[in-house]
Design a protein around this motif. Structure first.
Motif, PDB file in Angstrom:
ATOM      1  N   UNK A 171      76.450 -63.573 -30.032  1.00 20.47           N
ATOM      2  CA  UNK A 171      77.256 -63.797 -28.809  1.00 20.47           C
ATOM      3  C   UNK A 171      76.608 -63.187 -27.626  1.00 20.47           C
ATOM      4  N   UNK A 172      76.240 -63.756 -26.542  1.00 18.04           N
ATOM      5  CA  UNK A 172      75.708 -62.931 -25.392  1.00 18.04           C
ATOM      6  C   UNK A 172      76.699 -62.029 -24.792  1.00 18.04           C
ATOM      7  N   UNK A 173      75.804 -60.900 -24.624  1.00 19.91           N
ATOM      8  CA  UNK A 173      76.836 -59.601 -24.078  1.00 19.91           C
ATOM      9  C   UNK A 173      76.798 -59.626 -22.632  1.00 19.91           C
ATOM     10  N   UNK A 174      75.755 -60.116 -21.984  1.00 22.22           N
ATOM     11  CA  UNK A 174      75.504 -59.706 -20.516  1.00 22.22           C
ATOM     12  C   UNK A 174      75.558 -61.114 -19.772  1.00 22.22           C
ATOM     13  N   UNK A 175      76.041 -62.053 -20.333  1.00 22.30           N
ATOM     14  CA  UNK A 175      75.857 -63.336 -19.620  1.00 22.30           C
ATOM     15  C   UNK A 175      76.646 -63.252 -18.144  1.00 22.30           C
ATOM     16  N   UNK A 176      77.791 -62.647 -18.152  1.00 25.57           N
ATOM     17  CA  UNK A 176      78.389 -62.648 -16.981  1.00 25.57           C
ATOM     18  C   UNK A 176      77.803 -61.676 -15.921  1.00 25.57           C
ATOM     19  N   UNK A 177      77.195 -60.650 -16.470  1.00 27.53           N
ATOM     20  CA  UNK A 177      76.265 -60.010 -15.299  1.00 27.53           C
ATOM     21  C   UNK A 177      75.126 -60.558 -14.798  1.00 27.53           C
ATOM     22  N   UNK A 178      74.462 -61.337 -15.721  1.00 27.11           N
ATOM     23  CA  UNK A 178      73.340 -62.443 -15.370  1.00 27.11           C
ATOM     24  C   UNK A 178      74.067 -63.243 -14.141  1.00 27.11           C
ATOM     25  N   UNK A 179      75.222 -63.795 -14.415  1.00 29.59           N
ATOM     26  CA  UNK A 179      75.796 -64.882 -13.345  1.00 29.59           C
ATOM     27  C   UNK A 179      75.904 -64.104 -12.150  1.00 29.59           C
ATOM     28  N   UNK A 180      76.087 -62.743 -12.055  1.00 31.70           N
ATOM     29  CA  UNK A 180      76.272 -62.063 -10.669  1.00 31.70           C
ATOM     30  C   UNK A 180      74.869 -62.142  -9.779  1.00 31.70           C
ATOM     31  N   UNK A 181      73.741 -62.413 -10.514  1.00 27.71           N
ATOM     32  CA  UNK A 181      72.739 -62.024  -9.731  1.00 27.71           C
ATOM     33  C   UNK A 181      72.375 -63.214  -8.834  1.00 27.71           C
ATOM     34  N   UNK A 182      71.626 -63.032  -7.603  1.00 26.57           N
ATOM     35  CA  UNK A 182      70.952 -64.361  -6.799  1.00 26.57           C
ATOM     36  C   UNK A 182      69.727 -64.242  -7.251  1.00 26.57           C
ATOM     37  N   UNK A 183      69.575 -65.250  -7.954  1.00 22.85           N
ATOM     38  CA  UNK A 183      67.764 -65.185  -8.612  1.00 22.85           C
ATOM     39  C   UNK A 183      66.862 -65.447  -7.358  1.00 22.85           C
ATOM     40  N   UNK A 184      67.318 -66.038  -6.435  1.00 20.17           N
ATOM     41  CA  UNK A 184      66.429 -66.355  -5.121  1.00 20.17           C
ATOM     42  C   UNK A 184      66.167 -65.206  -4.283  1.00 20.17           C
ATOM     43  N   UNK A 185      66.721 -64.212  -4.559  1.00 21.24           N
ATOM     44  CA  UNK A 185      66.737 -62.770  -3.543  1.00 21.24           C
ATOM     45  C   UNK A 185      66.024 -61.786  -4.140  1.00 21.24           C
ATOM     46  N   UNK A 186      65.789 -60.936  -3.636  1.00 25.33           N
ATOM     47  CA  UNK A 186      64.837 -59.558  -4.074  1.00 25.33           C
ATOM     48  C   UNK A 186      65.953 -58.708  -4.598  1.00 25.33           C
ATOM     49  N   UNK A 187      65.484 -57.889  -5.383  1.00 21.39           N
ATOM     50  CA  UNK A 187      66.205 -56.860  -6.262  1.00 21.39           C
ATOM     51  C   UNK A 187      67.035 -55.743  -5.120  1.00 21.39           C
ATOM     52  N   UNK A 188      66.293 -55.835  -3.894  1.00 21.93           N
ATOM     53  CA  UNK A 188      66.816 -54.712  -2.977  1.00 21.93           C
ATOM     54  C   UNK A 188      67.859 -55.433  -2.028  1.00 21.93           C
ATOM     55  N   UNK A 189      67.955 -56.890  -2.291  1.00 20.50           N
ATOM     56  CA  UNK A 189      69.084 -57.439  -1.418  1.00 20.50           C
ATOM     57  C   UNK A 189      70.351 -56.865  -1.949  1.00 20.50           C
TER      58      UNK A 189
END
Length: 314
Positions: free
Chosen positions: A122-140
């Motif tokens: 089972x995926x462990x970090x799917x919820x964490x992944x869903x919180x990212x805005x993949x179109x923005x920088x890591x510094x955003x």
């Protein structure tokens, strides 16, 4: 009869006195403070010795325990990369994604989050992944607030810091001829060297650690001293994830950075033992003497990079 009773009475009284005397003696023995203090001191010494032996054992065992944990972390990372490749026609993850202007956004570590699974698949970090805005920088702000939620598998047990710092110890090798060159998609077919001998990910020490969402890894330059050798947290060992998905603990030459620093720049790449396993298309050739002794058309002997190299201790 009276005399007989008197005699029996005296004997009974004497018997009771003797019994009471024995009880008093036993009571004195049981409640002798000096003996109890000695017993307590002996018990404390034994307990202290056992605790000290336990502490010494844990200190002796810690490097082995930490290395085992590092291997476990690396294996979970490599398993996630293999799942990613299975869903993407053998393509390795990009070192980082870019925006329309070509500016780096997020690290490959973010993009493998959905592929990190527990023992039940089972995926462990799917919820964490869903919180990212993949179109923005890591510094955003939308992404930078997630730095403190770094998965434990990106954190070396040898690190003196805290996972909350968001500093990651598991980096890819960044070089134009590595598996993660940056800006270039690499498929399985793009690796000419045996995948089981080609390094994809390494565990580095605190000196080379980066923020886990940051689009940065270990930039390998065999002609430089510092960039020619990763800082290993395990001293003479380097935990590596190989391109076939396996994990190997390779011998890391001691003081390699200092050794490279003392060499002329034109000699560093030739003498650097990491040049062979870190790059994907070395065209490894055995020593000339061995090739000369081979019959025509025969495959070269000892072409296994594990032989006669830093892979010797495996």
């Amino acid at each position: 009869m009276k005399k007989k009773l008197d005699k029996e009475g005296k004997e009974e009284i004497l018997r009771k006195l003797q019994v009471r005397g024995h009880k008093n003696v036993r009571r004195e023995i049981l409640f002798d403070p000096v003996k109890w203090i000695c017993f307590f001191l002996i018990l404390c010494i034994v307990a202290a010795g056992g605790y000290l032996a336990f502490i010494l054992y844990r200190q002796w065992e810690k490097p082995y325990r930490d290395q085992a944990k590092s291997v476990e972390n690396m294996q979970m990372i490599m398993d996630a990369i293999e799942r990613y490749r299975a869903e993407n026609n053998g393509q390795y993850p990009l070192p980082y994604t870019i925006d329309s202007n070509g500016d780096p956004l997020l690290s490959w570590r973010v993009h493998i989050l959905p592929y990190i699974q527990d023992k039940n698949g089972l995926p462990i970090y799917q919820d964490l992944y869903n919180q990212f805005d993949l179109k923005k920088s890591w510094l955003h702000s939308e992404n930078s607030k997630l730095l403190s939620q770094m998965p434990d598998i990106f954190f070396s047990p040898m690190n003196d810091g805290l996972p909350l710092d968001g500093m990651c110890n598991y980096l890819t090798i960044r070089h134009k001829d590595s598996v993660f060159p940056g800006g270039t998609i690499i498929f399985s077919e793009g690796i000419e060297d045996p995948p089981k001998y080609t390094v994809a990910v390494v565990e580095v020490g605190a000196e080379d650690a980066v923020h886990w969402t940051e689009p940065r890894d270990f930039v390998f330059n065999p002609e430089e001293a510092k960039e020619g050798a990763p800082d290993s947290p395990h001293g003479g060992k380097l935990v590596c994830g190989m391109c076939d998905g396996s994990v190997r603990v390779l011998d890391a030459p001691p003081d390699l950075r200092e050794t490279l620093q003392n060499l002329p720049p034109e000699k560093r790449a030739e003498e650097n033992p990491w040049t062979l396993p870190f790059l994907r298309n070395n065209g490894y050739i055995p020593p000339v003497g061995e090739i000369d002794n081979l019959p025509p058309e025969a495959p070269p002997k000892n072409t296994d990079p594990m032989e006669g190299s830093i892979y010797d201790n495996r």
